[in-house]
Every structure is written in structure tokens, then in C-alpha cells.
Write a protein that holds these residues in place. Structure first.
Motif, mmCIF file in Angstrom:
data_model
loop_
_atom_site.group_PDB
_atom_site.id
_atom_site.type_symbol
_atom_site.label_atom_id
_atom_site.label_comp_id
_atom_site.label_asym_id
_atom_site.label_seq_id
_atom_site.Cartn_x
_atom_site.Cartn_y
_atom_site.Cartn_z
ATOM 1 N N ARG A 298 -8.427 -0.922 5.222
ATOM 2 C CA ARG A 298 -7.383 -1.768 5.644
ATOM 3 C C ARG A 298 -7.750 -3.166 5.596
ATOM 4 N N ARG B 280 -11.108 6.919 -2.060
ATOM 5 C CA ARG B 280 -9.686 7.419 -2.194
ATOM 6 C C ARG B 280 -8.714 6.747 -1.213
ATOM 7 N N ILE B 281 -9.252 6.395 -0.101
ATOM 8 C CA ILE B 281 -8.457 5.706 1.046
ATOM 9 C C ILE B 281 -9.149 4.107 1.156
ATOM 10 N N THR C 91 -4.750 11.891 -6.046
ATOM 11 C CA THR C 91 -3.996 11.014 -5.423
ATOM 12 C C THR C 91 -4.850 9.887 -4.658
ATOM 13 N N LEU C 92 -4.439 8.796 -4.597
ATOM 14 C CA LEU C 92 -4.940 7.734 -3.678
ATOM 15 C C LEU C 92 -4.113 7.157 -2.739
ATOM 16 N N ASP C 93 -4.745 6.776 -1.696
ATOM 17 C CA ASP C 93 -3.824 6.012 -0.416
ATOM 18 C C ASP C 93 -4.536 4.584 -0.827
ATOM 19 N N SER C 94 -3.849 3.712 -1.619
ATOM 20 C CA SER C 94 -4.336 2.427 -1.811
ATOM 21 C C SER C 94 -3.224 1.594 -2.248
ATOM 22 N N TYR C 95 -3.814 0.609 -3.177
ATOM 23 C CA TYR C 95 -3.123 -0.489 -3.489
ATOM 24 C C TYR C 95 -2.844 -0.541 -5.180
ATOM 25 N N ARG D 141 0.752 -1.166 -0.266
ATOM 26 C CA ARG D 141 -0.046 -0.020 0.157
ATOM 27 C C ARG D 141 0.767 1.312 -0.049
ATOM 28 N N ARG D 142 0.557 2.265 -0.824
ATOM 29 C CA ARG D 142 1.068 3.678 -0.744
ATOM 30 C C ARG D 142 0.220 4.562 -1.506
ATOM 31 N N ILE D 143 0.849 5.717 -1.363
ATOM 32 C CA ILE D 143 0.133 6.994 -1.892
ATOM 33 C C ILE D 143 0.773 7.276 -3.186
ATOM 34 N N ASP E 32 -0.254 8.759 -7.497
ATOM 35 C CA ASP E 32 -1.033 9.755 -8.446
ATOM 36 C C ASP E 32 -1.610 8.823 -9.413
#
Length: 785
Positions: free
Chosen positions: A764, A760-761, A647-651, A611-613, A615
Motif C-alpha cells: 500500500r 502478488r499483493i 491473479t494479482l492484487d496490484s496496479y 488498484r484492482r485484482i 489476471d
């Protein structure tokens, strides 16, 4: 059982009626005491008030007449001033006689009579100059404009008790004297006051008129008596007093002008005669009514008693079972309804007896017996004959021990009847075995309960039996069958257990095959990616190699010319060639480095679930770069329109795999048989989610294909390289790891559009849960530099 004591109906009716009469008499007495007697007394009081009012009105009338006469005389006196004439004297005498004045005087301001007239013969005719200035009534008249009245006094002119009224004029007074005796006689002169005793007292309570002649002579004062005293205070009063040996009850009223009190009373015997008469009349009427009512109720109750005895004899006959008694007939509605009710009851009893007998006799399967307290059989229906084999004549009067019970069963049956006689409940149902008349053993299902007998101490008992011999046989067969079924069930259970184990193993193998297919699909995609990148790397690396080879040849030629000598132009040409080769090699090596970096990022993302932030636009651009070699070999175009800054905080790996599968799915399926086509990737975002749309203008899907598009192992290219897992993996990644949902819209000839909406997030993943759809561990190390 002792018979309860009873009372004849006639006695009850007479006693009840006597009680009603007594209650009515008491109510009548209470009514007389609280209503009729007060009403009679109130009527008597009104009569007394009326008598007193009439006497008072008569006196008031005389006083009012005297007052009007004096005012009229005062208005006419002006024409005789200053010297009275003989005509005026005669007229004055006539007025005095007409108005019943004892004396009528024209008085000067100093109190001396200027002229006067009297109706008393002994009084001297010439009254001029006579001084009346000491009379209180003149002093009172001098202080007011109207008429002034005096108390009674002894007139100095006529020598009799009088009351006077005086009226002040402009030049003196007018004075009139009225006889007290005549005023009293006037009050008694009314015919309506016959039998009334009248008592009149003046303002001080001194007697003016009394039933006792001596009161007047003795100038008795009775103002202290209660009704007279209360009337002087309140204007009126009612009460009793004793006068001249008489006990009087009456009403007292006060004269407003003179303050006199007029008491009009009746002797006490007369006053109470109305109440006593009402009491006597009421008592006589009540007594006669009670005697008449008692006689009437005695006769009517005797007649009713005879009618009821006839109905009772009819009911007793019915109770004995004798329905031949004639039905009584009455003309009284209630008795007629009672007799009709008895007739209806008889019909219903006979009908129910017939119904019960039909049920008992015609019931084909229920054996019914009736026993007495000693277990003797009193009734035996046909079903009992059929089940037990004994006829009715054989069974009646005998005990079960003599027919179908063993001694032990007989003793148990007697104990059951004893318990039922005590408790009154029912026993059973229970199962038992009996022996029929043919010696057969039969099973019966029996219930026993008590019913009322001839007396309360001698109940009867009903036993109802059902033959369950056949059921018992079937029960035994069923028990044997159940035992064999248990063995069959156990055998079948073992077979099913083995089949389940085989199915479980097959399912495990299927899951392993699915995981291998997914992994193979991913490896195939990665192999295609490697092949495309390798093809792309050939050009920049070949160009760099060519530039370096050319530079090496130029350097070797330059070295050979060094011995012969070089010119400045040779050196300049060599440096120019070196710069050109360096530029070519540098640009192509940078291109190769970019390709390698993009390939490395995509490869790491697709083989890792880190997982990371990131574009979204950069992720799609890198993926498009890796897909470019594949697209170059096709006539199809990829259009990307994604705004920057999403931007996404995802996979990123699952995102890239989803896009790659959708684009490759469009290349393989959407444009089959076509020489052109466009795949467009667009995106939009808000604060919480992002919507990614992948659309093509291909041939579209049929409804049945669209309905099963995300099913595992479903493919339209079966046998032509299709695994049927591409869209299934996409659906699992979007709805699972990315926490969103995917929609598909398509129609034949209209292309296909996938709408992906994800937060966007990303959510978990729970601890220990494997996010990879292929079941493999996704914790691969990030190998990026």
C-alpha cells in the motif's frame, strides 16, 4: 622542629634478641608441657606396664606349666588303673616336686583320694581315703571338660594357702595345689623387676603379695584401691596408691585364669624423676644458650653499629655535597650491599646534578630562576640572561623589583610565594609583561612551584619562563587577519548562497523538464497506441460500411423492380444478400468493439494508478493487442507464454507501462539493423510473488551500457529520438509502486533478459505519497463502461 627520640642500634638488637630468647623460652616451656613431659610420662607408663606385664607373664607361665603338667598326668594315669604300683607313686612324687606342686592327688568320683603326693615334709605320706569332696574346685571341674581353677584357700592336706586346679577324667579327678607364696615369689624373681614394688591380690581383692609383710598376715583386702578396682573391671589400669608408707605409681593387670590383679609400681619420686630431669636439663641448656647468645649479639651488634656509623658519616657528607669522603668497605654481604648502594646513589646523584645543571644551563628557550622565601635570586641560568638581559652576577642576591618587576608585580609575586609555601602546589602557567635590562617590554609565559629547601620550614621556589613576545606579535597579526577573513568569509558565504539559489532553481527546472519528458514519452506511447488502433479499426469498419452500402444498393434495385413485379426468386436472393451483409457487418462491428474495449482498458490503466485484482495473462493479452499495429510494421515477433490463473492484487496501469516500455525498448534497441527477431514474455508464480521475464535475442549490451541502463537520461540513441527515461521509469515503477525488484542480464551478441519479481499483493502506498514516477497526480477516474 623537635628531634625525635632515637635508640642506638645495639640496644635495639639486644632488646630484639632478648625478646626472641624470651619467646623461645616460652615456646620451649609450652613444648615441654605439651610434648616432652607427656612423652616422659608415657615412657614411664610404658615401663610400668612392662613391669606389670613381666610379673604377670611369670605367674602365667607357672600356671600354664601346672596346667600342662596336670593334663599330661591325666593322660598317663590310665596305665596305673586299677591298682597303683610303687613305681607310679614314686613317679607322682617326682612330678609334684618338678612342677612345684604342694600337693598332687588322684581323686575318686566320690571325692576321696586314691593316691597322692606332697612336697611338704610334715604332711603324712599316705593320703588314700582322704575326703576332698567339699572343695569348690572339684564341683567346678565336674561341670566342665577342661581345667578348673580355684581361688586361694587353706589346703586341708598341706595346711598352707594354695590355689588349686582340677581336671575331670573318666573315672575321677586330678587335683594339684600350688603355693600362693611361691607364685608371688616367682613374680618377683625377675632381675628386670629390680626396684619395682609388686602387689598381688586375688579375685576378691585380698592381698597375696605385698611390699608390706603385715598385709599378708592380716589378710588385708585392697580391692577398693582405684587401680586395683579398675583392673578387675577393665583388665588393666594405671594409677597411684599409698601402701606401707610408700606412694606408688604403677600399672595393674588382671590374670585371666585366676582373676588375680598384679600391680607393678615405682615410688613416686622415682616415677617423676625423668620428668624433673628433663625440666632441669632444658632449663640449664636454655639459660646457657641465652647467656651465650646475648654475649654474642652484644659483640656483633657493637661491630655492626661501628660499621653503620661509618656508612652514616659517609651519607651525611654526601648530603652536604661533600663527595670526597672514603667509601666504607665491609665483608658482610648485607653491609657490603648497603655500602655499594650508597656508592651507586652518590654516582646517580652526581650524574643527575650534572644532567639537571646541563638542562638548566643549556636550555636555550626556558629561563629558570630559583628564589628564596624573601624573593632573593639564588640561581640564574643563561636563558634568563638571554631573555631578561641581566647577567648571573647582576641577578644573584637581588630581588625582581630591583631588576625587571614593577612594585605591583613584586607585591603580586610575594603573595604567590606565600600561597605556594602554604599549599605546596604550583602556580600557573600565566602570562606577564616584564622590562628587560635594555628597557624593552617582553611577554613571558611563566610557571612557579616550590622545591625543598635547606630546612622543611624554608622552601625554595623555581620560576620557569618562556619568551612569548613573538607569539604575542603573531597573535595580534592573526587577530587582524581573522577580522579580514571574517569579512571575506561573509562575502564568500553570500556568493555561495546566491549560487545555491541558482542551482536550486536549475534543479527545479530540471525536475520539471524530466516530468515533462516522462509525460511526453507517455503521450507518445499513447499516440502510437491510438494510431495503431485507428489503423486496426479501419478494416472492420470499412468492411461493415461496404456490406451496408452493398445492401443499400441491392435494396434500391429491389424497390425499382417492385413496380414491374417481382418473382419469388428475387425475394429469396434479396433475403440471402441481406443475411450476408448483416453477418459481415455484425462480425466486423464486433471486431471493432473488441479493439475499442482493449484500447479503452489499456488507455485507462496507463493513465490511472487505480488498484484492482486482475489476471496477469489477460493484462498481457490486452497489451499485446494494442501493440499489434506497431509489431505489424516490423519483422519482429512477440511470443507470450503466461499460464492462466495468475491473479494479482496490484496496479495494472504500472504493470502495462512496464511491459510496454520493455517491449518497445527491445523493438527500438535490440534489433537495430536486423531483419528478424523474437521478443518472449513468460511468467511463473508462487503463493507470494510472481516472476515476469522479458527476453529478446537481439544484439545485447556492452558492460558499460549494462551498468548504466537504468540511469535517467542515459540513452544510446542520443539525437535520434531517445529520451533515456524508458528503463528508468521501468525501474522506478517496479521497485517503488509494485514493491519488487528488476534484474538485467545481457552480453554482446547474446540478447537481453529482464527478470521482474514482484509480490502478488502490492504494498500500500503511504498516505499522501504520489505513486506516479513522473510526479503527476494519478487519481484519474476510471472511464471504463
Amino acid at each position: 622542629m623537635n628531634r625525635r627520640r632515637t635508640v642506638p642500634l645495639r640496644t635495639v638488637l639486644i632488646a630484639q634478641f632478648a625478646l626472641v630468647i624470651a619467646v623461645a623460652i616460652v615456646a620451649l616451656a609450652v613444648l615441654m608441657a605439651n610434648w616432652r613431659l607427656p612423652q616422659a610420662r608415657e615412657q614411664q607408663a610404658q615401663e610400668q606396664r612392662r613391669a606389670a606385664g613381666l610379673a604377670l607373664l611369670r605367674v602365667e607361665t607357672d600356671l600354664d606349666l601346672a596346667e600342662r603338667t596336670l593334663r599330661f598326668l591325666a593322660r598317663l594315669s590310665a596305665e596305673d588303673r586299677p591298682a597303683p604300683t610303687a613305681a607310679s607313686s614314686l613317679r607322682l612324687q617326682a612330678i609334684a616336686s618338678e612342677a612345684a606342686f604342694l600337693g598332687l592327688y588322684d581323686i575318686a568320683p566320690d571325692g576321696h583320694i586314691r593316691r597322692g603326693a606332697t612336697t611338704v615334709a610334715r604332711t603324712r605320706p599316705d593320703l588314700r581315703g582322704y575326703d576332698l569332696g567339699n572343695l569348690p574346685v572339684l564341683r567346678a571341674a565336674a561341670q566342665r571338660d577342661g581345667v578348673a581353677w580355684s581361688d586361694q584357700y587353706l589346703s586341708p592336706v598341706v595346711g598352707e594357702p594354695v590355689v588349686a586346679l582340677a581336671l575331670r577324667t573318666e573315672d575321677g579327678f586330678w587335683l594339684a595345689e600350688l603355693s600362693v607364696d611361691r607364685l608371688g615369689d616367682s613374680a618377683l624373681g625377675l632381675q628386670a623387676l629390680e626396684g619395682v614394688h609388686l602387689l598381688i591380690t586375688d579375685r576378691a581383692g585380698e592381698v597375696i603379695r605385698s611390699p608390706d609383710p603385715t598385709d599378708r598376715l592380716h589378710r588385708r583386702n585392697l580391692g577398693h584401691l582405684p587401680p586395683l578396682f579398675d583392673a578387675r573391671l577393665n583388665g588393666s589400669a594405671q594409677g597411684r596408691l599409698e601402701l606401707a608408707g610408700l606412694r606408688l605409681e604403677g600399672y595393674a593387670l588382671q590374670l585371666p585364669r585366676l582373676g588375680w590383679v598384679v600391680f607393678a609400681g615405682y615410688p613416686l619420686e622415682v616415677a617423676e624423676s625423668a620428668a624433673r630431669g628433663a625440666l632441669w636439663v632444658t632449663a640449664v641448656v636454655a639459660g646457657l644458650a641465652a647467656l651465650a647468645a646475648l654475649g654474642t649479639v652484644s659483640v656483633s651488634s657493637a661491630w655492626v653499629q661501628r660499621r653503620l656509623r661509618t656508612s652514616i658519616r659517609f651519607a651525611e657528607a654526601v648530603a652536604r655535597g661533600d663527595y670526597s669522603q672514603p667509601l666504607p668497605d665491609s665483608r658482610i654481604e648485607e653491609l657490603a650491599r648497603l655500602e655499594q648502594g650508597l656508592a651507586d646513589m652518590v654516582r646517580q646523584i652526581r650524574q643527575r646534578e650534572q644532567q639537571l645543571r646541563s638542562i638548566v644551563d643549556l636550555g636555550p628557550t626556558v629561563a629558570i630562576q630559583v628564589y628564596d622565601r624573601h624573593t632573593r635570586i639564588l640561581d640564574w641560568n643563561p636563558a634568563s640572561e638571554k631573555i631578561l638581559g641581566f647577567t648571573r652576577d647582576q641577578a644573584l642576591g637581588r630581588r625582581p623589583l630591583e631588576l625587571y618587576y614593577t612594585p605591583e608585580q613584586q607585591a603580586q609575586f610575594e603573595a604567590i610565594l606565600d600561597e605556594l609555601a602554604r599549599s605546596g602546589g604550583a602556580y600557573g602557567p600565566f602570562e606577564g609583561e616584564v622590562q628587560t635590562s635594555r628597557g624593552e617590554r617582553r611577554w613571558i609565559y611563566s610557571t612557579t612551584f616550590p622545591i625543598p629547601g635547606p630546612t622543611a620550614d624554608e622552601p625554595l621556589f623555581v620560576c620557569m619562563d618562556i619568551d612569548i613576545t613573538e607569539l604575542k606579535r603573531l597573535e595580534e597579526e592573526l587577530r587582524v587577519l581573522n577580522a579580514s577573513l571574517e569579512e571575506k568569509v561573509q562575502h564568500r558565504t553570500r556568493s555561495l548562497t546566491e549560487a545555491n539559489e541558482r542551482l536550486q532553481r536549475a534543479l527545479d527546472e530540471l525536475r520539471q523538464a524530466q516530468a515533462q519528458l516522462v509525460q511526453a514519452d507517455k503521450l507518445a506511447a499513447l499516440g502510437s497506441l491510438v494510431a495503431g488502433v485507428a489503423h486496426e479499426l479501419n478494416t472492420p469498419i470499412g468492411n461493415a460500411l461496404m456490406a451496408i452500402s452493398t445492401l443499400r444498393e441491392r435494396a434500391a434495385g429491389f424497390a425499382q423492380r417492385l413496380d414491374a413485379g417481382v418473382r419469388r426468386s428475387d425475394v429469396a436472393r434479396l433475403l440471402e444478400q441481406i443475411g450476408t451483409a448483416e453477418d459481415i457487418a455484425e462480425r466486423n462491428l464486433h471486431r471493432a468493439s473488441e479493439l475499442l474495449r482493449s484500447f479503452k482498458q489499456v488507455a485507462v490503466d496507463q493513465t490511472s494508478t487505480q488498484r484492482r485484482i486482475f489476471d496477469l495473462r489477460e493484462l498481457v493479452a490486452e497489451l499485446a493487442l494494442t501493440l499489434q499495429p506497431t509489431l505489424k510494421r516490423t519483422p519482429y515477433r512477440l511470443d507470450i507464454d503466461i499460464p492462466p490463473g495468475i491473479t494479482l492484487d496490484s496496479y495494472p496501469g504500472p504493470w502495462g507501462q512496464v511491459l510496454a516500455n520493455l517491449i518497445q525498448n527491445a523493438i527500438v534497441h535490440a534489433f537495430e539493423g536486423r531483419d528478424h527477431g523474437t521478443i518472449s514474455v513468460t511468467a511463473a508464480a508462487d503463493d507470494e510473488s510472481v516472476i515476469l521475464t522479458v527476453a529478446d535475442d537481439g544484439r545485447g549490451m556492452e558492460a558499460e551500457v549494462r551498468a548504466r541502463a537504468f540511469d535517467p537520461f542515459f540513452t544510446t540513441r542520443l539525437g535520434r529520438g531517445g529520451s533515456g527515461l524508458g528503463l528508468h521509469i521501468v525501474h522506478n515503477l517496479v521497485t517503488g509502486m509494485l514493491g519488487g525488484h528488476i534484474d538485467l542480464s545481457s552480453a554482446p551478441g547474446c540478447g537481453t533478459t529482464f527478470h521482474i519479481r514482484c509480490p502478488r499483493i502490492a504494498p500500500r502506498s503511504p498516505a499522501g505519497e504520489n505513486p506516479n514516477p513522473d510526479g503527476r497526480d494519478g487519481a484519474a477516474a476510471d472511464t471504463r463502461d
